[in-house]
Every structure is written in structure tokens, then in C-alpha cells.
Design an enzyme around this catalytic site. Sequence first.
Site, short mmCIF file in Angstrom:
data_model
loop_
_atom_site.label_atom_id
_atom_site.label_comp_id
_atom_site.label_asym_id
_atom_site.label_seq_id
_atom_site.Cartn_x
_atom_site.Cartn_y
_atom_site.Cartn_z
N CYS A 115 49.50 -11.59 23.83
CA CYS A 115 48.19 -11.75 23.17
C CYS A 115 47.22 -10.62 23.49
O CYS A 115 46.61 -10.03 22.58
CB CYS A 115 47.59 -13.11 23.52
N HIS A 130 44.92 -17.35 26.98
CA HIS A 130 45.31 -16.84 25.66
C HIS A 130 44.09 -16.29 24.95
O HIS A 130 42.94 -16.66 25.25
CB HIS A 130 45.93 -17.97 24.84
N HIS A 173 46.84 -13.43 16.00
CA HIS A 173 47.16 -13.45 17.43
C HIS A 173 48.67 -13.44 17.65
O HIS A 173 49.45 -13.68 16.72
CB HIS A 173 46.53 -14.67 18.11
#
Length: 324
Positions: free
Chosen positions: A236, A285, A297
Amino acid sequence: MPAGLGKIAVAAALASAVLVVTPGAAVAEPSPAKVRAKLQKLNERADQMVERYNQATEAYKKARKRHDGLDAELTRKNAQATELREELMAAVVSDYRSGPLPGWGGVVADGDPRAVLGGMATLDRITETRAARLRAFQAATKDLRDRYGEARRVLAETEAARDKVRGERAKVEKLIAEQTRLLRRIGSFRTGDPRSTGMTYSGPASGNARVALQFAFAQIGKPYRFGGTGPGSYDCSGLTQAAWRAAGVSLPRTTWTQWGWGAARRVPLNALQPGDLLFSKGLGHMGMYAGDGKMVHAPQTGDVIKISDLDGYWRGRLVGAIRP
């Protein structure tokens, strides 16, 4: 109890026991809903573990860079000290062969006061030059000793950081194996295509935010991989770093450091603009806001870089946003 009934009861008990212990007996498989619930917990744990792995990796890289820089500096200083040592040895040999003050007798015998004074000044300069060389050599060797001590300390830090990376990597790989097994059980594992050309961004972003989103959209379909920084796979924070690098903005490597970097750039969640960085609670995240309630993402193991609805993916889990 009559003998016949007793035999029947014993036979029934044995049959029941066989049914219980017979290998290959049917075992109820967890429902897909239970598997997905377990996956959700695994994904949250993986987010944290991957972040720790990334942090350890960055610490190792920094320590290694410092060590390599010190090593190169020590090589240069060693060469300088060797050169100074050779100059001093040459002066010592010269003094041994001809005496430390060559020509002094001739200067005194000349009888000319100006010649005597001039000769003395010349000898003073020679003596001072040698003294300066000696001082330079002493300073160089002391600095070398100090730098060697620092190099040993930095090397120890580097080795400790390397060992931590290995330990974190082992934990992550074990967890990923479990994620992969569960995803394959329910038929949801996606390998992705490292050569994917993604999608074209056509949203409302402008300026460098548009460039960053164009880059991120071009990665859609590529696989998530922990520690990935491209070009064939990303995690990420690796994706957001690469996307904003394409737009001329240098972000730190990890989710935690990107959050810290943007401390003065926080924006309210009700005032998001395309290109803003989005962070989950716990900072495990992150993604990039694409506009219209969506984000791009790199989610987790077994998935690919994609577009998700904020409400569906992160309902109640967003902790904040940063505008690079």
C-alpha cells in the site's frame, strides 16, 4: 440384561466408536462466511506485520548506507595517513643522512649577518614544515581511530537491523501462507498481472495530484506484494510513494513515516480532494482518494491494485487524510 441384548449393546457401542475414529470420516468445512471473517482478522494482523517489516527494512537501509559511507571515508583517510607517514619517514631518513640542519656551518662561517639571519629563517621554515606534517599525521591517525570506533558501532546497528528484518519477514511469510490457503479454499485468490497497463484516470484531479492518480491507475491489476515498491507489484505505501514520486513529490517509504511526514498537511475527512492520502486506524493500511467516494490502493495478499468504495471497504476505519 439378557445375553443377546448385551451383545447387541456392545456391538452398537463398537460401531459408534468406529464411526468416531475412522479416518476419512466427514468433517464439516467452515462456511465461506466464517472463512472470510477469519481472513478479515488475518488481513488486519498482516497490515501491522507488513508495516513493521517495512519499518525494519528502512532502518536497515539507513544503517547500511551510514556504514558504507563511513567505510568509504575510512578508505580515504587511510590513504591520507599513509601519505603523511611516508613524508615523515622520508624526512627522518634525510635527517639521518645529512643531519637535521644541513649547511648550518657554512651559514655561521660566512660572517655576513644578513646571510646568517636568512639562513636561520630558512631553517625555521624547514622545521615548521616538518612539525606541521607531524601534527597533520597525528590528527589524521586520531581521527581514524575515532572513525573506526564509530564504524564498528554502526556495523553492529546494521547487523541488528538486518536480523530484525529477517525476523519480521519470517512472521509475515507465515501469515501470508495462511491467508493464501484460506483464499484458495474459497476461490478468491487473485494472482494479478505484473505487466498490467491498468486504467486511464479521467477524474477531476488537477496538477501534480492528477499525475499521481494517473500513475496509480496505470498500476491497477498488478499484484499486491508485501514490501513491494514496483514496477511489477506494490504494497500500500509502496504504491502511494511511487505515484507521488511520479508527480515530483518525495514521500517516505512506510505508512507510519508518510503519516508523520504529513503532520502539517492533514485534511478533514469531509473535505477530501483527489490525490489525498487516506490512512486506516492503526496505520496498517493506506490508499489514495480518487474522487466520487472511491480510492485506489494495494489491498492485501491475494488481491490486486484496484479501486474500492470508501464506504464499503473502510466504513468507520479511516483515521485521517493527508494532502501532499
